[in-house]
Scaffold this motif. Structure first.
Motif, mmCIF file in Angstrom:
data_model
loop_
_atom_site.group_PDB
_atom_site.id
_atom_site.type_symbol
_atom_site.label_atom_id
_atom_site.label_comp_id
_atom_site.label_asym_id
_atom_site.label_seq_id
_atom_site.Cartn_x
_atom_site.Cartn_y
_atom_site.Cartn_z
ATOM 1 N N VAL A 31 -11.035 -30.444 16.186
ATOM 2 C CA VAL A 31 -12.266 -29.944 16.289
ATOM 3 C C VAL A 31 -11.934 -28.474 17.012
ATOM 4 N N ARG A 32 -11.325 -28.404 17.874
ATOM 5 C CA ARG A 32 -10.880 -26.894 18.511
ATOM 6 C C ARG A 32 -10.557 -26.067 17.509
ATOM 7 N N ALA A 33 -9.699 -26.467 16.625
ATOM 8 C CA ALA A 33 -9.278 -25.438 15.590
ATOM 9 C C ALA A 33 -10.139 -25.116 14.572
ATOM 10 N N ILE A 34 -10.970 -26.190 14.154
ATOM 11 C CA ILE A 34 -12.234 -25.704 13.268
ATOM 12 C C ILE A 34 -13.163 -24.808 14.276
ATOM 13 N N ARG A 35 -13.242 -25.147 15.163
ATOM 14 C CA ARG A 35 -14.492 -24.303 15.847
ATOM 15 C C ARG A 35 -13.729 -22.849 16.053
ATOM 16 N N ALA A 44 -11.792 -21.065 14.245
ATOM 17 C CA ALA A 44 -11.762 -20.573 12.851
ATOM 18 C C ALA A 44 -13.357 -19.963 12.684
ATOM 19 N N ALA A 45 -14.291 -21.214 12.914
ATOM 20 C CA ALA A 45 -15.537 -20.688 12.353
ATOM 21 C C ALA A 45 -16.080 -19.668 13.458
ATOM 22 N N ASP A 46 -15.678 -19.573 14.796
ATOM 23 C CA ASP A 46 -16.256 -18.421 15.660
ATOM 24 C C ASP A 46 -15.501 -17.067 15.056
ATOM 25 N N HIS A 47 -14.331 -17.106 14.728
ATOM 26 C CA HIS A 47 -13.985 -15.905 14.142
ATOM 27 C C HIS A 47 -14.620 -15.470 13.098
ATOM 28 N N ARG A 48 -14.974 -16.492 12.153
ATOM 29 C CA ARG A 48 -15.512 -16.061 10.884
ATOM 30 C C ARG A 48 -17.150 -15.419 11.277
ATOM 31 N N ARG A 49 -17.793 -16.239 12.211
ATOM 32 C CA ARG A 49 -19.109 -15.889 12.456
ATOM 33 C C ARG A 49 -19.119 -14.412 13.149
ATOM 34 N N ALA A 50 -17.986 -14.266 14.144
ATOM 35 C CA ALA A 50 -17.942 -12.737 14.610
ATOM 36 C C ALA A 50 -17.875 -11.783 13.613
ATOM 37 N N ALA A 51 -16.796 -12.115 12.520
ATOM 38 C CA ALA A 51 -16.943 -11.208 11.680
ATOM 39 C C ALA A 51 -18.086 -10.842 10.839
ATOM 40 N N MET A 52 -18.788 -11.978 10.482
ATOM 41 C CA MET A 52 -20.149 -11.799 9.746
ATOM 42 C C MET A 52 -20.991 -10.799 10.500
ATOM 43 N N VAL A 53 -21.072 -11.084 11.976
ATOM 44 C CA VAL A 53 -21.903 -10.186 12.666
ATOM 45 C C VAL A 53 -21.565 -8.948 12.719
ATOM 46 N N ALA A 54 -20.493 -8.706 12.923
ATOM 47 C CA ALA A 54 -19.781 -7.078 12.976
ATOM 48 C C ALA A 54 -20.301 -6.675 11.559
ATOM 49 N N THR A 55 -20.115 -7.379 10.594
ATOM 50 C CA THR A 55 -20.418 -6.662 9.193
ATOM 51 C C THR A 55 -21.846 -6.463 9.198
ATOM 52 N N ALA A 56 -22.801 -7.356 9.693
ATOM 53 C CA ALA A 56 -24.126 -6.923 9.434
ATOM 54 C C ALA A 56 -24.449 -5.830 10.543
ATOM 55 N N HIS A 57 -23.934 -5.675 11.561
ATOM 56 C CA HIS A 57 -24.055 -4.730 12.575
ATOM 57 C C HIS A 57 -23.843 -3.127 11.993
ATOM 58 N N ARG A 58 -22.457 -3.086 11.439
ATOM 59 C CA ARG A 58 -22.023 -2.162 10.447
ATOM 60 C C ARG A 58 -23.080 -1.667 9.341
#
Length: 160
Positions: A116-120, A122-136
């Motif tokens: 569960v920690r590993a999945i979360r 990985a998901a947190d990293h993906r969410r952060a990348a998506m937010v950074a792309t949206a801000h850019r």
């Protein structure tokens, strides 16, 4: 306000029977209400104040059309009653679902904490990348916006 045409007792009995029949099919109060053209609170009141009528017809009547196909067996576990299960944006690969089911603890139904920690993570990293792309993209859109048309000052023109 009283209605001009009161409901006949036979209509009322038919409606009660239909509400109980649909409720036996595990439909929600709102779904039953939509089908019958009544309010969902009326459905709840009927179910709480009346009993299901006894079946007076033989359920083994002859069919003139083939019986409908049975529903496929459910392959996903039901929820624990905490509300509707979250919907996935993209379907999971069936092998991934099987793998997760194999990793679940058969007594508790929980995945191992490390997984569960590993999945979360990985998901947190993906969410952060998506937010950074949206801000850019938002910043690029602001810099390429054409200047606003109209007066340069923010004051509105007053008519004489």
């Amino acid at each position: 306000m009283a209605t001009i045409n009161p409901t006949r007792d036979t209509d009322r009995a038919e409606r009660i029977a239909e509400v109980h029949r649909l409720a036996a099919q595990h439909l929600s109060h709102r779904a039953i209400a939509r089908r019958l053209g009544i309010h969902h609170t009326t459905v709840g009141r009927i179910l709480s104040t009346t009993t299901a009528p006894e079946r007076t017809t033989d359920s083994t009547t002859e069919r003139t059309t083939p019986a409908p196909a049975t529903a496929p067996e459910r392959t996903t576990p039901t929820t624990s009653g905490d509300g509707p299960a979250p919907r996935l944006l993209h379907p999971l690969d069936p092998r991934t679902i099987q793998d997760l089911n194999c990793l679940m603890d058969p007594r508790t139904g929980a995945l191992p904490a490390a997984l569960v920690r590993a999945i979360r993570t990985a998901a947190d990293h993906r969410r952060a990348a998506m937010v950074a792309t949206a801000h850019r993209l938002a910043a690029e859109e602001r810099t390429t916006e054409p200047p606003a048309t109209g007066r340069a000052s923010g004051r509105a023109r007053v008519a004489p």
